[in-house]
Structure formats: C-alpha cells, structure tokens
Design an enzyme around this catalytic site. Sequence first.
Site, mmCIF file in Angstrom:
data_model
loop_
_atom_site.group_PDB
_atom_site.id
_atom_site.type_symbol
_atom_site.label_atom_id
_atom_site.label_comp_id
_atom_site.label_asym_id
_atom_site.label_seq_id
_atom_site.Cartn_x
_atom_site.Cartn_y
_atom_site.Cartn_z
ATOM 1 C CB SER A 50 -0.924 0.007 1.221
ATOM 2 O OG SER A 50 -0.193 -0.206 2.407
ATOM 3 C CE LYS A 118 0.039 -8.316 3.485
ATOM 4 N NZ LYS A 118 -0.522 -8.093 2.137
ATOM 5 C CD GLU A 120 -2.530 -8.637 -2.968
ATOM 6 O OE1 GLU A 120 -3.212 -8.830 -4.004
ATOM 7 O OE2 GLU A 120 -2.255 -7.507 -2.529
ATOM 8 C CD GLU A 187 -7.451 -5.395 1.552
ATOM 9 O OE1 GLU A 187 -6.319 -5.912 1.458
ATOM 10 O OE2 GLU A 187 -7.709 -4.229 1.173
HETATM 11 O O1 KIV Z 1 -0.441 -3.437 1.534
HETATM 12 C C1 KIV Z 1 -1.003 -3.373 2.629
HETATM 13 O O2 KIV Z 1 -0.902 -2.392 3.374
HETATM 14 C C2 KIV Z 1 -1.817 -4.513 3.031
HETATM 15 C C3 KIV Z 1 -2.711 -4.336 4.217
HETATM 16 C C4 KIV Z 1 -3.764 -3.364 3.946
HETATM 17 C C5 KIV Z 1 -3.228 -5.624 4.704
HETATM 18 O O3 KIV Z 1 -1.760 -5.520 2.427
#
Ligand code: KIV
Length: 274
Positions: A50, A118, A120, A187
């Site tokens: 993000s 992380k 997706e 999410e």
């Molecule tokens: O990129 C991000 O900040 C996220 C969160 C909103 C979970 O994946």
Amino acid sequence: MSVEVRTKRVSTRDIRARKGGEPLVVLTAYTAPIARLLDPHCDILLVGDSLGMVVYGMETTLGVTLEMMINHGRAVVRASSKACVVVDMPFGTYQESPEQAFRNSARVMAETGCAAVKLEGGREMADTIRFLVDRGVPVMAHIGLKPQAVHAAGGFRAQGRLDSEAEIIRADARAITAAGAFAVVVEGTVEPVAHALSDEIAIPTIGIGASPACDGQVLVIDDVLGLFDDFTPKFVKRYAELGPVISRAVADYAAEVKARVFPRPEHCFGPAKK
Ligand code: KIV
C-alpha cells in the site's frame, strides 16, 4: 557497568501460537520514524505494498517494485526492536513460479532482515507457499479482496456476498493453511464469511474490512492517523486527525518565515567564544 537489555522480537511462531488468544495488533509502517512510534504497541509491523499509494501517490499497488519494498523494509527493521516485521512481495515478483518467488523473497529477507514475507493469493498460490516455507521463508498469506488483482476483480468491492464467492474464499483459507502459511490477512470480506473461516482454520486470521472475530486486525497507519482527506473506506476508523494539525503547523511556519519572525536569535549560532 551498563547492561544492554535487548527485547526479544515477536517471532512468526509467537504469532502462530496466538490463534484464538489475545487479538494481534497489526499496523502498516513504511518509514523509520513511524516504525519507532508504532513498535511498542504492535505485534506485527507490515511493510505493505500500500506504500505505492500512501507514500508514492500511485493509483494502485501494481507499480510497486522489489527495490521500494527492500528500502522501506530495511528502514522499518532498523527502527524497530520488538514487533515481527513482515514485508509485502509486490506484483509480478512471485506469481510466475515458486522458484521466482523464492529468489525474490530470499532477497527481501536477506536485504531487510524482516521475519517473513506476505503474498496475495489462495489456492493458486498454495504450491508456492509450500515451496517457500519448506526452504525457510515464513509466509503470511492474503485472501479475500486482493488489491494486486484489482483489475481482474473489476474494482475494489467486498468479497463473499455470493455463496459461490464465499466457498472460494473458505477454500483459499484452507489451502494456504495446509501449505504452511503462519497467518493470513483477510481483506474486504463480508463479516459472516470472515467469521466462519476464522473459526475454521488453525492459523491466525488478521482482518481488514472483515470481522471482529478475526484473530487480529490490521489498518493502514496513514488512515488511522487521519493523514488522508480524499477518501476514507468504510472499514477504517480514524483515531486522530493529523492532516489539519500538519497544515496548521506548516502555515504558521510559512507566515513566520515571511514576516522574518523565524529564526529567532536562539535558533542561530553565535560567533566563537574568545
Ligand atoms: O499493503 C497493505 O498495506 C496490506 C494491508 C492493507 C493488509 O496488504
């Protein structure tokens, strides 16, 4: 004699063990000063992609690069000592093959010092998650609304309203759990579905626009602090309104500079003392 006391960082094992316990506190962090402020309060600091929108003013996360994530990840690790730092893998750096995912996530881990990455995806990423976990890369998964798939999904909209969609999300949750993810971000998923899958899987669920029944909650720090004015998503609670505070401070500074009120003598260096 001074003794250096080093607080042990929260590990991915500690996070995994919190399933069903006290809710996990997770916030995004992108820079050293903010990471330093958030660290004492958070179990996880997420260097989310993000940052493409929040820090770089992009429309979506799709233009974020591995180099951006590494630079911001390094800053957040350097400025924190307690929280588990997780760094997002950006679009195009892990979807091609498990080998590509390993090469790039190994770089992220080695160059930032973070504890985990992380990525997706649900069932379609299960083999990749297994490949990474087997090779020493802890993985947090991300299911439900997947911002990197915004174009394929036809926009940002809550997932799981139709029974068929709900079943897909629950199948995704089961697949990434079986593949070895230590936790999962859920999410933009309708509450009953997020609640049901939290009850169903054995790893902590971290909700954003999901359910209070999740094992933890995550928000974007700039949303929490009220630094954005243009749009506040339904699932965000603003705990402060720092935008107007910053505007006021900068307006005062500008006025004082123009009026030659700042700097004052106490802000200036005097000549050398004889
Ligand atoms: O990129 C991000 O900040 C996220 C969160 C909103 C979970 O994946």
